[in-house]
Design a protein around this motif. Structure first.
Motif, mmCIF file in Angstrom:
data_model
loop_
_atom_site.group_PDB
_atom_site.id
_atom_site.type_symbol
_atom_site.label_atom_id
_atom_site.label_comp_id
_atom_site.label_asym_id
_atom_site.label_seq_id
_atom_site.Cartn_x
_atom_site.Cartn_y
_atom_site.Cartn_z
ATOM 1 N N PHE A 6 0.827 -1.209 0.000
ATOM 2 C CA PHE A 6 0.000 0.000 0.000
ATOM 3 C C PHE A 6 0.865 1.264 0.000
ATOM 4 C CE2 PHE A 6 -2.703 -3.300 1.726
ATOM 5 C CZ PHE A 6 -3.855 -3.120 0.985
ATOM 6 N N ALA A 7 0.218 2.355 -0.437
ATOM 7 C CA ALA A 7 0.807 3.701 -0.430
ATOM 8 C C ALA A 7 2.157 3.713 -1.172
ATOM 9 C CB ALA A 7 0.902 4.223 0.999
ATOM 10 N N PHE A 75 3.243 -1.856 4.376
ATOM 11 C CA PHE A 75 2.785 -0.483 4.161
ATOM 12 C C PHE A 75 3.511 0.471 5.097
ATOM 13 C CE2 PHE A 75 -0.474 -3.078 6.414
ATOM 14 C CZ PHE A 75 -0.357 -2.561 7.695
ATOM 15 N N PRO A 77 3.664 3.629 7.978
ATOM 16 C CA PRO A 77 2.807 3.914 9.134
ATOM 17 C C PRO A 77 1.493 4.541 8.671
ATOM 18 C CG PRO A 77 5.057 4.539 9.612
ATOM 19 C CD PRO A 77 5.025 4.140 8.162
ATOM 20 N N MET A 78 0.418 4.141 9.314
ATOM 21 C CA MET A 78 -0.916 4.540 8.860
ATOM 22 C C MET A 78 -1.217 6.001 9.200
ATOM 23 S SD MET A 78 -2.405 0.935 10.122
ATOM 24 C CE MET A 78 -0.999 0.724 11.173
ATOM 25 N N THR A 79 -2.042 6.607 8.373
ATOM 26 C CA THR A 79 -2.421 8.011 8.595
ATOM 27 C C THR A 79 -3.933 8.159 8.445
ATOM 28 O OG1 THR A 79 -1.863 8.475 6.269
ATOM 29 C CG2 THR A 79 -0.204 9.032 7.906
ATOM 30 N N GLY A 80 -4.652 7.518 9.358
ATOM 31 C CA GLY A 80 -6.108 7.626 9.334
ATOM 32 C C GLY A 80 -6.578 8.888 10.037
ATOM 33 N N GLY A 81 -7.877 8.956 10.241
ATOM 34 C CA GLY A 81 -8.447 10.088 10.965
ATOM 35 C C GLY A 81 -8.691 11.299 10.090
ATOM 36 N N GLU B 53 -6.206 6.095 0.502
ATOM 37 C CA GLU B 53 -6.133 4.673 0.136
ATOM 38 C C GLU B 53 -6.377 3.863 1.407
ATOM 39 O OE1 GLU B 53 -2.493 3.851 -1.945
ATOM 40 O OE2 GLU B 53 -2.517 1.725 -1.483
ATOM 41 N N HIS B 83 -15.649 6.325 8.201
ATOM 42 C CA HIS B 83 -14.390 6.783 7.600
ATOM 43 C C HIS B 83 -14.485 6.614 6.092
ATOM 44 C CE1 HIS B 83 -10.224 7.809 7.123
ATOM 45 N NE2 HIS B 83 -9.988 7.767 8.415
ATOM 46 N N LEU B 118 -7.515 5.632 15.548
ATOM 47 C CA LEU B 118 -7.781 5.737 14.111
ATOM 48 C C LEU B 118 -6.592 6.314 13.362
ATOM 49 C CD1 LEU B 118 -11.023 5.443 14.651
ATOM 50 C CD2 LEU B 118 -11.128 6.941 12.713
ATOM 51 N N LYS B 119 -5.938 7.283 13.984
ATOM 52 C CA LYS B 119 -4.777 7.944 13.362
ATOM 53 C C LYS B 119 -3.667 6.965 13.031
ATOM 54 C CE LYS B 119 -5.117 12.471 13.026
ATOM 55 N NZ LYS B 119 -4.993 12.949 11.662
ATOM 56 N N PHE B 124 -5.317 3.337 6.761
ATOM 57 C CA PHE B 124 -5.579 4.363 5.744
ATOM 58 C C PHE B 124 -4.271 5.106 5.478
ATOM 59 C CE2 PHE B 124 -9.712 3.955 7.856
ATOM 60 C CZ PHE B 124 -10.590 3.917 6.781
ATOM 61 N N TRP B 125 -4.125 5.557 4.249
ATOM 62 C CA TRP B 125 -2.951 6.370 3.885
ATOM 63 C C TRP B 125 -3.429 7.528 3.020
ATOM 64 C CZ3 TRP B 125 -3.344 1.109 3.596
ATOM 65 C CH2 TRP B 125 -2.601 0.405 4.555
ATOM 66 N N TRP B 137 2.839 11.698 -0.115
ATOM 67 C CA TRP B 137 2.135 10.979 0.945
ATOM 68 C C TRP B 137 2.256 11.741 2.255
ATOM 69 C CZ3 TRP B 137 -1.028 7.137 -0.255
ATOM 70 C CH2 TRP B 137 -0.851 6.509 -1.484
#
Lengths: 81, 151
Positions: A6-7, A75, A77-81, B53, B83, B118-119, B124-125, B137
């Motif tokens: 991913f990403a 992937f 590190p995630m960057t949700g929110g 993504e 989300h 969530l962060k 998610f990216w 990114w």
């Protein structure tokens, strides 16, 4: 075994998913195998501290065993929110 | 408890009303905290879009684990996580969480917990696309990872 990316890992390797035949015992062994294949893998896995891994959709560690695992995901590190 | 991962926009007012009238009311909640994340402009401006993504096979499960943990730790009356993914423009809503509890302290804390997790733990990216054509990114912040330690 299926591997998904991913990403920027996906972008550097140039594909979102592939199936590999491997005898790798741990995630780290699998990474070593991939890195030996081609430069683009070496570029993607150059700094493991910048990467995360999930085994069958659960976050895991690079020293985790691969026995019984069907899908490995790499992937950033995630960057949700 | 409800977790939704979707491409479509959502109506913050309608979601909040439905949440307040649903399980939160049935369980006797005395307070509801909601948080909404919005696409902000890039540093220095010029953001054309944000592409989000995600890892479809993992996202729903990961969010449900996070929401379940919040439900248990704060004995919540109800919790909601929505989300989005896909291409969003500045000002669009990315996500929302809502936490309902008997008392406000639990609702506030649970909402913060949901956001912190969530962060850094939801797959998610985000990629920023500028009007200039440049793209990059969004990097995870060390402070986001550190935020998990307080829980």
């Amino acid at each position: 075994m299926d591997i998904v990316y991913f990403a920027w890992v996906r972008e550097r390797i140039g594909l979102p998913r592939e199936t590999v035949e491997t005898e790798a015992v741990t995630v780290a062994d699998l990474v070593t195998e991939l890195v030996a294949r081609e430069e683009r893998y070496a570029a993607a896995f150059a700094d493991l501290s910048a990467l995360r891994v999930a085994l069958d959709q659960e976050l895991s560690e690079f020293d985790a065993p691969l026995a019984g695992v069907r899908e490995v995901a790499f992937f950033p590190p995630m960057t949700g929110g | 408890m409800q977790v939704r991962v979707q491409q479509e926009r959502f109506d913050l007012g309608a979601e909040s009303e439905a949440f307040a009238a649903g399980a939160a009311a049935a369980a006797g909640a005395g307070g509801i905290v909601t948080f909404t994340g919005v696409v902000r402009d890039a540093e220095g401006g010029g953001l054309a879009a944000m592409e989000i993504e995600h890892y479809p096979a993992m996202t729903q499960k990961a969010l449900e684990q996070i929401a379940s943990e919040a439900m248990q730790r704060w004995s919540l009356a109800d919790a909601l996580v929505i989300h989005r993914y896909g291409r969003l423009v500045p000002g669009e809503k990315i996500m929302m969480v809502a936490a309902a509890a008997r008392h406000r302290k639990d609702a506030f804390e649970a909402a913060e917990f949901l956001m912190d997790y969530l962060k850094s733990r939801a797959p998610f990216w985000k990629k920023e696309i500028l009007h200039s054509g440049a793209a990059g990114w969004v990097q995870a912040k060390t402070s986001d990872e550190d935020a998990l330690e307080r829980w």
